[in-house]
Design an enzyme around this catalytic site. Structure first.
Site, PDB file in Angstrom:
ATOM      1  N   GLU A   1       0.839  -1.196   0.000  1.00  0.00           N
ATOM      2  CA  GLU A   1       0.000   0.000   0.000  1.00  0.00           C
ATOM      3  C   GLU A   1       0.874   1.245   0.000  1.00  0.00           C
ATOM      4  O   GLU A   1       1.782   1.357   0.797  1.00  0.00           O
ATOM      5  CB  GLU A   1      -0.863  -0.029   1.269  1.00  0.00           C
ATOM      6  CG  GLU A   1      -1.923   1.006   1.268  1.00  0.00           C
ATOM      7  CD  GLU A   1      -2.688   0.987  -0.039  1.00  0.00           C
ATOM      8  OE1 GLU A   1      -3.485   0.065  -0.224  1.00  0.00           O
ATOM      9  OE2 GLU A   1      -2.484   1.876  -0.886  1.00  0.00           O
TER      10      GLU A   1
ATOM     11  N   LYS B   1       8.340  -1.596  -1.549  1.00  0.00           N
ATOM     12  CA  LYS B   1       7.578  -0.833  -0.562  1.00  0.00           C
ATOM     13  C   LYS B   1       8.508  -0.246   0.505  1.00  0.00           C
ATOM     14  O   LYS B   1       8.436   0.933   0.840  1.00  0.00           O
ATOM     15  CB  LYS B   1       6.525  -1.751   0.062  1.00  0.00           C
ATOM     16  CG  LYS B   1       5.920  -1.273   1.342  1.00  0.00           C
ATOM     17  CD  LYS B   1       4.978  -0.101   1.145  1.00  0.00           C
ATOM     18  CE  LYS B   1       4.497   0.399   2.479  1.00  0.00           C
ATOM     19  NZ  LYS B   1       3.232   1.019   2.492  1.00  0.00           N
TER      20      LYS B   1
ATOM     21  N   CYS C   1       4.560   4.001   9.385  1.00  0.00           N
ATOM     22  CA  CYS C   1       5.368   3.285   8.394  1.00  0.00           C
ATOM     23  C   CYS C   1       6.847   3.649   8.343  1.00  0.00           C
ATOM     24  O   CYS C   1       7.687   2.762   8.325  1.00  0.00           O
ATOM     25  CB  CYS C   1       4.770   3.474   7.008  1.00  0.00           C
ATOM     26  SG  CYS C   1       3.348   2.422   6.753  1.00  0.00           S
TER      27      CYS C   1
HETATM   28  C1  UDX Z   1      -1.384  -0.983   8.107  1.00  0.00           C
HETATM   29  C2  UDX Z   1      -0.533  -2.106   7.597  1.00  0.00           C
HETATM   30  O1  UDX Z   1      -1.226  -3.256   7.622  1.00  0.00           O
HETATM   31  C3  UDX Z   1       0.770  -2.088   8.313  1.00  0.00           C
HETATM   32  O2  UDX Z   1       1.589  -3.110   7.947  1.00  0.00           O
HETATM   33  C4  UDX Z   1       1.364  -0.798   7.937  1.00  0.00           C
HETATM   34  O3  UDX Z   1       2.665  -0.694   8.304  1.00  0.00           O
HETATM   35  C5  UDX Z   1       0.558   0.281   8.568  1.00  0.00           C
HETATM   36  O4  UDX Z   1      -0.680   0.220   8.017  1.00  0.00           O
HETATM   37  P1  UDX Z   1      -3.065  -0.258   9.694  1.00  0.00           P
HETATM   38  O5  UDX Z   1      -4.231  -0.558   8.834  1.00  0.00           O
HETATM   39  O6  UDX Z   1      -2.602   1.149   9.754  1.00  0.00           O
HETATM   40  O7  UDX Z   1      -1.882  -1.169   9.296  1.00  0.00           O
HETATM   41  O8  UDX Z   1      -3.173  -0.840  11.123  1.00  0.00           O
HETATM   42  P2  UDX Z   1      -4.345  -0.769  12.127  1.00  0.00           P
HETATM   43  O9  UDX Z   1      -5.123   0.478  11.926  1.00  0.00           O
HETATM   44  O10 UDX Z   1      -3.751  -1.092  13.443  1.00  0.00           O
HETATM   45  O11 UDX Z   1      -5.305  -1.962  11.650  1.00  0.00           O
HETATM   46  C6  UDX Z   1      -5.037  -3.298  11.767  1.00  0.00           C
HETATM   47  C7  UDX Z   1      -6.310  -4.004  12.206  1.00  0.00           C
HETATM   48  O12 UDX Z   1      -6.100  -5.401  12.159  1.00  0.00           O
HETATM   49  C8  UDX Z   1      -6.763  -3.679  13.616  1.00  0.00           C
HETATM   50  O13 UDX Z   1      -8.061  -3.148  13.583  1.00  0.00           O
HETATM   51  C9  UDX Z   1      -6.715  -5.030  14.340  1.00  0.00           C
HETATM   52  O14 UDX Z   1      -7.753  -5.201  15.268  1.00  0.00           O
HETATM   53  C10 UDX Z   1      -6.834  -6.005  13.195  1.00  0.00           C
HETATM   54  N1  UDX Z   1      -6.314  -7.341  13.495  1.00  0.00           N
HETATM   55  C11 UDX Z   1      -5.071  -7.497  13.972  1.00  0.00           C
HETATM   56  C12 UDX Z   1      -7.113  -8.447  13.260  1.00  0.00           C
HETATM   57  O15 UDX Z   1      -8.262  -8.317  12.841  1.00  0.00           O
HETATM   58  N2  UDX Z   1      -6.608  -9.692  13.500  1.00  0.00           N
HETATM   59  C13 UDX Z   1      -5.352  -9.882  13.992  1.00  0.00           C
HETATM   60  O16 UDX Z   1      -4.933 -11.018  14.204  1.00  0.00           O
HETATM   61  C14 UDX Z   1      -4.558  -8.726  14.235  1.00  0.00           C
HETATM   62  C1  UDX Z   2       3.695   7.070   4.227  1.00  0.00           C
HETATM   63  C2  UDX Z   2       3.941   6.971   2.722  1.00  0.00           C
HETATM   64  O1  UDX Z   2       3.902   8.280   2.144  1.00  0.00           O
HETATM   65  C3  UDX Z   2       2.938   6.060   2.077  1.00  0.00           C
HETATM   66  O2  UDX Z   2       3.215   5.910   0.693  1.00  0.00           O
HETATM   67  C4  UDX Z   2       3.032   4.721   2.769  1.00  0.00           C
HETATM   68  O3  UDX Z   2       2.194   3.784   2.220  1.00  0.00           O
HETATM   69  C5  UDX Z   2       2.740   4.877   4.246  1.00  0.00           C
HETATM   70  O4  UDX Z   2       3.685   5.781   4.792  1.00  0.00           O
HETATM   71  P1  UDX Z   2       2.050   8.383   5.800  1.00  0.00           P
HETATM   72  O5  UDX Z   2       2.841   7.817   6.916  1.00  0.00           O
HETATM   73  O6  UDX Z   2       0.583   8.300   5.865  1.00  0.00           O
HETATM   74  O7  UDX Z   2       2.455   7.717   4.426  1.00  0.00           O
HETATM   75  O8  UDX Z   2       2.393   9.932   5.682  1.00  0.00           O
HETATM   76  P2  UDX Z   2       3.413  10.842   4.872  1.00  0.00           P
HETATM   77  O9  UDX Z   2       2.632  11.863   4.176  1.00  0.00           O
HETATM   78  O10 UDX Z   2       4.350  10.058   4.072  1.00  0.00           O
HETATM   79  O11 UDX Z   2       4.182  11.589   6.037  1.00  0.00           O
HETATM   80  C6  UDX Z   2       5.006  10.918   6.955  1.00  0.00           C
HETATM   81  C7  UDX Z   2       5.615  11.892   7.940  1.00  0.00           C
HETATM   82  O12 UDX Z   2       6.594  12.705   7.318  1.00  0.00           O
HETATM   83  C8  UDX Z   2       4.617  12.852   8.572  1.00  0.00           C
HETATM   84  O13 UDX Z   2       4.881  12.991   9.945  1.00  0.00           O
HETATM   85  C9  UDX Z   2       4.868  14.132   7.841  1.00  0.00           C
HETATM   86  O14 UDX Z   2       4.507  15.265   8.599  1.00  0.00           O
HETATM   87  C10 UDX Z   2       6.353  14.063   7.617  1.00  0.00           C
HETATM   88  N1  UDX Z   2       6.807  14.884   6.490  1.00  0.00           N
HETATM   89  C11 UDX Z   2       6.398  14.600   5.227  1.00  0.00           C
HETATM   90  C12 UDX Z   2       7.686  15.942   6.718  1.00  0.00           C
HETATM   91  O15 UDX Z   2       8.074  16.193   7.847  1.00  0.00           O
HETATM   92  N2  UDX Z   2       8.118  16.673   5.641  1.00  0.00           N
HETATM   93  C13 UDX Z   2       7.718  16.425   4.366  1.00  0.00           C
HETATM   94  O16 UDX Z   2       8.159  17.127   3.445  1.00  0.00           O
HETATM   95  C14 UDX Z   2       6.820  15.351   4.150  1.00  0.00           C
END
Ligand code: UDX
Ligand code: UDX
Length: 464
Positions: A162, A222, A278
């Site tokens: 993603e 990724k 991430c």
């Molecule tokens: C995602 C990606 O999956 C992760 O690898 C990436 O680095 C960050 O984004 P995200 O969707 O942000 O994770 O995580 P979260 O909002 O914590 O959602 C994960 C969900 O999975 C939770 O709601 C949790 O309850 C669920 N879960 C976890 C299950 O349903 N079964 C499990 O065994 C573990």
């Molecule tokens: C990131 C990646 O962009 C996305 O592709 C991946 O799948 C998940 O991780 P996200 O963590 O949602 O997404 O946010 P992003 O917009 O990338 O920002 C990450 C952090 O960097 C934030 O705290 C943001 O404020 C900071 N940032 C970003 C800066 O400090 N300066 C910048 O110029 C850009």
């Protein structure tokens, strides 16, 4: 192969929005998102679509259109797996907090549990799609578990990382730069599985943006993409300190550098430090993998991005202490913003948590205002650090409902998230209600320096 039923395990920041968009764009496919967290599923099913558990601009409209038609949220994981032709795994993979690889490797416990559950339940062939960010070669482990514990059915494992960024998730899903689909392109079954997923995305994304690769390239791409993005932020943040020392302005430097088309303007904004679920996790993963192959120079190279980021957060907090005459003990400091960036209620690894923690160590009294983050989340984030007891955090940190309330009688205000609403605040009013001299620390370069100095603030902005 025609996919009729999709199941997604994990109704979080990734699973929820991704499945909502797939369901909206593919009305003939039934999409069921399952999660073990009952509260979360109940919130996704809330009659009032504004109460869904994830705040993303545009998401509630997508959910409104598809929910109940071909988008379903459920806690019955077995039933959804059983029915599905294609299963996405979107569970979280936090950094390990114990044992080997502690503080670095991804904890794959939830992934493995999912694999075992899929193996136990499945009675016909399935395509399993890794959506969670995973270390390279996790697909192999998944396949091993599925093939050896399953009911003799066939599994194809795809990697479909993603790239959506929080706050713009819906846009990123609707109009991605590219979609990466990794699979076993050497066999006809593998190719067929890849094609099945390509067909889903082709409902709304031009085919030339759908990249197919082998599984390992996809997994590693990724991590590489996130490492490069984070590296840019650390690079400009390193320059921000040099700017402060030399009188250069980091925004001017960033603009000048970014106009070089070979470099490009994005991800060059200096800040109090990157956060989010991430960047840090993926780089730590990269570092761990590199070390485990004995590639120490490669590991050290990437680790420096994290070291720089930690330093930036610490540096900002110490700047506050130093400027307030070397003591913040008993002083009220207002933090504007707790989310790791604007337009999300996500706080994972947010710089605000660490800045607050450093200031609390210096015995400051913290008042927080964030337009989207819930009070319980702020306390949970601080408690998670384990620096002090939950009672102490509650006693020293107050959460309020407006920026004005936060700033009242404060010695200093620090902007930690770049929420648009902070730009439009009545800063004169804020100034009037603060103790004097009133200090304003801008960790996001959000505010116009001149105006603030005209109002009377002692003003510090990261990178000048
Ligand atoms: C995602 C990606 O999956 C992760 O690898 C990436 O680095 C960050 O984004 P995200 O969707 O942000 O994770 O995580 P979260 O909002 O914590 O959602 C994960 C969900 O999975 C939770 O709601 C949790 O309850 C669920 N879960 C976890 C299950 O349903 N079964 C499990 O065994 C573990
Ligand atoms: C990131 C990646 O962009 C996305 O592709 C991946 O799948 C998940 O991780 P996200 O963590 O949602 O997404 O946010 P992003 O917009 O990338 O920002 C990450 C952090 O960097 C934030 O705290 C943001 O404020 C900071 N940032 C970003 C800066 O400090 N300066 C910048 O110029 C850009």
């Amino acid at each position: 192969m025609n996919i009729k039923n999709i199941c997604c395990i994990g109704a979080g920041y990734v699973g929820g929005p991704t499945m909502a968009v797939i369901a909206q764009k593919c009305p003939e496919i039934n999409v069921t998102v399952v999660d073990i967290n009952e509260q979360r599923i109940a919130a996704w099913n809330d009659e009032n679509v504004e109460n869904i558990p994830i705040y993303e601009p545009g998401l509630s409209d997508v959910v409104k259109e598809a929910r109940g038609r071909n988008l379903f949220f459920s806690t019955d994981v077995d039933a959804a797996i059983d029915k599905a032709d294609m299963i996405f795994i979107s569970v979280n993979t936090p950094t390990k907090t114990y044992g080997i690889g502690k503080g670095m490797a991804a904890d794959l416990k939830f992934i493995e549990l999912c694999a075992r559950q899929i193996a136990r339940v499945s009675k016909d062939d399935k395509i399993v799609v890794e959506k969670s960010t995973l270390p390279v070669r996790t697909a192999e482990a998944l396949k091993n578990i599925l093939d050896n514990t399953g009911n003799g059915v066939n599994y194809q494992i795809l990697s479909n990382p993603e790239f959506l960024a929080e706050g713009t998730a819906v846009d990123d899903l609707m109009n991605p730069d590219r979609v990466l689909i990794g699979g076993d392109l050497d066999t006809s079954e593998g190719k067929e599985a890849v094609e099945a997923l390509v067909d889903i995305y082709a409902h709304w994304i031009p085919r030339e943006r759908l990249l197919t690769t082998n599984v390992w390239s996809s997994e590693l791409s990724k991590l590489t993409a996130n490492a490069f993005l984070a590296q840019r932020v650390s690079s400009i943040n390193a320059m921000s300190e040099l700017c402060e020392k030399t009188g250069a302005d980091v925004n001017e430097v960033s603009k000048a550098v970014g106009m070089d088309s070979r470099i490009g303007p994005k991800f060059l904004k200096s800040s109090v430090g990157f956060g989010g679920s991430c960047f840090q996790k993926d780089i730590l993963n990269l570092v761990y993998i590199s070390k485990s192959f004995g590639l120490h120079e490669v590991a050290d190279y990437w680790e420096q991005v994290i070291i720089m980021n930690d330093y930036q957060k610490r540096r900002f907090a110490y700047k506050i202490v130093q400027t307030l005459f070397n003591t913040v003990s008993g002083k009220k400091i207002a933090l504007l913003g707790w989310a790791f960036k604007k337009d999300t209620n996500d706080t994972r690894e947010s710089a605000a948590i660490y800045v607050a923690d450093y200031l609390l160590n210096e015995q400051a009294e913290i008042v927080v205002y964030d337009p989207k983050v819930k009070t319980e989340q702020i306390y949970a984030d601080l408690d998670y650090l384990n620096t002090r007891s939950s009672e102490e955090n509650k006693a020293k940190v107050k959460v309020v409902n407006t920026a004005y309330e936060a700033a009242k009688d404060a010695h200093a205000v620090a902007v930690l998230t770049e929420w648009d609403e902070f730009k439009g605040l009545d800063w004169e009013k804020i100034y009037k209600e603060m103790l004097k001299p009133a200090f304003l620390f801008d960790g996001r370069r959000l505010l116009d320096k001149q105006t603030k100095e005209e109002i009377g603030f002692e003003f510090y902005a990261i990178g000048n």
